[in-house]
Design an enzyme around this catalytic site. Structure first.
Site, PDB file in Angstrom:
ATOM      1  N   ALA A   3       0.826  -1.205   0.000  1.00  0.00           N
ATOM      2  CA  ALA A   3       0.000   0.000   0.000  1.00  0.00           C
ATOM      3  C   ALA A   3       0.865   1.263   0.000  1.00  0.00           C
ATOM      4  O   ALA A   3       1.777   1.391  -0.811  1.00  0.00           O
ATOM      5  CB  ALA A   3      -0.971  -0.040   1.173  1.00  0.00           C
ATOM      6  N   SER A   4       0.626   2.186   0.943  1.00  0.00           N
ATOM      7  CA  SER A   4       1.256   3.513   0.885  1.00  0.00           C
ATOM      8  C   SER A   4       2.735   3.541   1.243  1.00  0.00           C
ATOM      9  O   SER A   4       3.364   4.595   1.128  1.00  0.00           O
ATOM     10  CB  SER A   4       0.490   4.492   1.776  1.00  0.00           C
ATOM     11  OG  SER A   4      -0.751   4.814   1.188  1.00  0.00           O
ATOM     12  N   ILE A   5       3.305   2.416   1.664  1.00  0.00           N
ATOM     13  CA  ILE A   5       4.768   2.383   1.798  1.00  0.00           C
ATOM     14  C   ILE A   5       5.397   2.602   0.417  1.00  0.00           C
ATOM     15  O   ILE A   5       6.550   3.009   0.300  1.00  0.00           O
ATOM     16  CB  ILE A   5       5.229   1.054   2.431  1.00  0.00           C
ATOM     17  CG1 ILE A   5       4.659   0.924   3.847  1.00  0.00           C
ATOM     18  CG2 ILE A   5       6.746   0.960   2.490  1.00  0.00           C
ATOM     19  CD1 ILE A   5       4.968  -0.403   4.517  1.00  0.00           C
TER      20      ILE A   5
END
EC number: 3.4.-.-
Length: 557
Positions: free
Chosen positions: A166-168
């Site tokens: 995801a947002s990593i």
């Protein structure tokens, strides 16, 4: 008959005492029991021989000779015990990767505590599977999977399990931007139209404004996230600001009362109660309309395939800015879609090709963009609970519109490598004077210092103590009172996608001039956790795990 008994007894006392007795003696001694003497083995062999002889004699008296058994075929594998039927196979609760004996001994307490914590979190939220990895001073010391990567086929999680991060992905994209900036190919402070003229110039309340790469990185550009209703977003921001102001006012009032030494207590109490009543009335009147969460937004479930970052700009490029650039923090994955287009134009490569070069340099060999067609070994399935609280598979989604902001797959091992590469670059400048032979970091120390410096007017939703920096959330070192809570400096990024949650956290060692001697970077704890269930907050868990390992390391001589 006497000859038969003698032959059997002799065979048991010789071959049996070595082939069977030696192995049994070794197992006996490993169990910590008294040693087995040779007389005991011989007696046992004699007893077995007599029993066998009696059995044979009885069989010879009453039975016809059996046909000779065929010699075993060397090509035929030995027959195993019949497996349990599918419905009777036990469910694997977790599948640990056994740590090396040295690390197991050194961090046994931290591993036990952390495993217990993860089991509790997993059970609390009902997550099918969760994978954790921890490194200390650049060395992976523990990685383990709990639960299932694939519930239907009972495939247990393991350290090699591949999940959505995801947002990593935003932190990975930041490395591409930083490399281009270091090479002089990208200016962070000029309008984005210099690189991507396809993105139209913007106005806010009739005034021409500039969106820059730096503002995009820290979510200060004003570009929307998944919520398209500007009114709802503004009301929510105003409500949060009012609540924060209320908390600040109450704190100031309490401080003022304390300084007055409790004079006119009744009057002050009355005034305080009136202020609280007024604030509550304001809060009720200004409470925003209910805003949908991200997982109720249609754009999160797009199934359309976008060929490149420029094409995916059409989803949002003509929408108005929600805020004046630089004035307010508004987390935006679409801002990183625009950053991917900037990377393409500044580098001369397709975004995914440029990122794969970076992954190769960082030795992140299992990190790839998520696509449905390729066979990706160890890829997990992703889950959610429906309205009846039944576990179901998530719907198919295509993340090609947001590679840069949330479209990559990875493992905990690769994320640890990435975190350590960032930590090395952050610290290597401190060690250069004591050791000139150190290799340079993937990013320069001054670059990492810029990336991990909190930016004004930003928020860190997963830890209210911190601020957003450049594609990382950062909490600074702080201690207000003696012998009280001490806030450690750390950097992290969480992720939430359809059927997935994640976190990568870096806890640098607190270094001083003496601590640097005879040591090498990176110095600190890195924790990565990935989960195949959405809406699972993992940052606090990762921080607790990091502190457990830091404690074990600090207790060592």
């Amino acid at each position: 008959m006497y000859r038969l008994l003698s032959a059997v007894t002799t065979r048991a006392a010789t071959h049996g005492s070595c082939a069977w007795g030696c192995g049994r003696r070794a197992a006996h001694q490993r169990a910590g029991l008294p040693p087995i003497g040779p007389g005991w083995v011989g007696g046992l062999g004699l007893g077995l021989g007599l029993a066998l002889g009696v059995k044979l004699a009885g069989g010879l008296r009453g039975a016809s000779p059996a046909p000779p058994t065929a010699a075993p075929d060397p090509e035929t594998p030995p027959q195993a015990e019949p497996p349990l039927p599918p419905q009777e196979q036990p469910l694997a609760q977790w599948s640990p990767q056994t740590p090396t004996p040295l690390h197991s001994r050194r961090f046994a307490r931290a591993i036990d505590r952390s495993r217990d914590l993860l089991h509790r979190i997993k059970d609390e939220v009902g997550a099918p599977g969760i994978v954790v990895g921890v490194s200390v001073d650049g060395k992976e010391v523990w990685s383990e999977g709990l639960g299932y990567a694939d519930v239907e086929n009972r495939v247990p999680c393991k350290p090699e399990t591949v999940m959505r991060i995801a947002s990593i992905s935003k932190s990975l994209t930041m490395v591409a931007i930083a490399k281009l900036w270091e090479a002089g190919k990208l200016d962070l402070d000029i309008p984005v139209q210099h690189y991507v003229p396809e993105f139209p110039e913007k106005e806010y309340e009739g005034e021409k404004v500039s969106v820059t790469t730096r503002l995009l990185i820290s979510h200060l550009s004003g570009i929307r996230h998944y919520e398209k209703d500007m009114k709802k977003v503004k009301e929510e921001k105003a409500y949060k600001a009012l609540k924060m102001m209320k908390g600040t006012m109450e704190s100031d009032q309490e401080k003022e009362l304390k300084e007055k030494g409790g004079k006119n207590n009744e009057k002050n109490d009355f005034a305080k109660a009136k202020i609280e009543q007024d604030n509550e009335a304001k809060g009720r009147n200004s409470k925003p309309c209910k805003k949908k969460n991200d997982f109720e937004q249609g754009e999160l479930y797009l199934k359309e395939k976008f060929e490149n970052s420029i094409e995916s700009l059409r989803l949002f490029k003509n929408d108005p800015l929600f805020f004046k650039p630089g004035s307010q923090f508004l987390y935006s994955t679409f801002g990183y879609t625009l950053l991917a287009a900037i990377v393409e134009r500044a580098s001369g490569y397709k975004y995914l090709d440029y990122m794969q070069k970076i992954f190769h340099d960082l030795d992140m060999l299992t990190t790839v963009q998520e696509e449905n067609e390729p066979v990706i070994y160890n890829r997990a399935r992703f889950y959610v609970y429906n309205k009846k609280r039944r576990l179901v598979n998530t719907p198919y989604v295509d993340n090609s519109y947001k590679w840069a902001g949330g479209g990559f797959l990875s493992t905990v091992g690769d994320l640890l490598k990435f975190g350590n590469a960032m930590l090395y670059g952050y610290q290597v400048g401190l060690f250069k004077n004591s050791n000139e032979n150190l290799l340079p970091g993937y990013l320069k120390p001054e670059t990492m210092l810029m990336i991990w410096t909190p930016v004004p007017n930003t928020e860190m939703s997963w830890d209210k103590e911190g601020k957003y920096a450049m594609a990382w959330g950062v909490v600074e070192k702080k201690q207000t009172y003696g012998s009280c809570r001490k806030q450690r400096h750390y950097a992290s990024h969480t992720g939430g996608a359809v059927g997935a949650s994640s976190v990568l956290l870096v806890l640098p060692e607190e270094l001083d001039a003496e601590a640097i001697n005879n040591k090498f970077p990176p110095r600190g704890i890195v924790v990565s956790i990935i989960c195949n269930m959405q809406s699972v907050g993992l940052n606090n868990t990762a921080l607790k795990i990091a502190l457990e390992f830091d404690k074990d390391r600090s207790d060592m001589p």
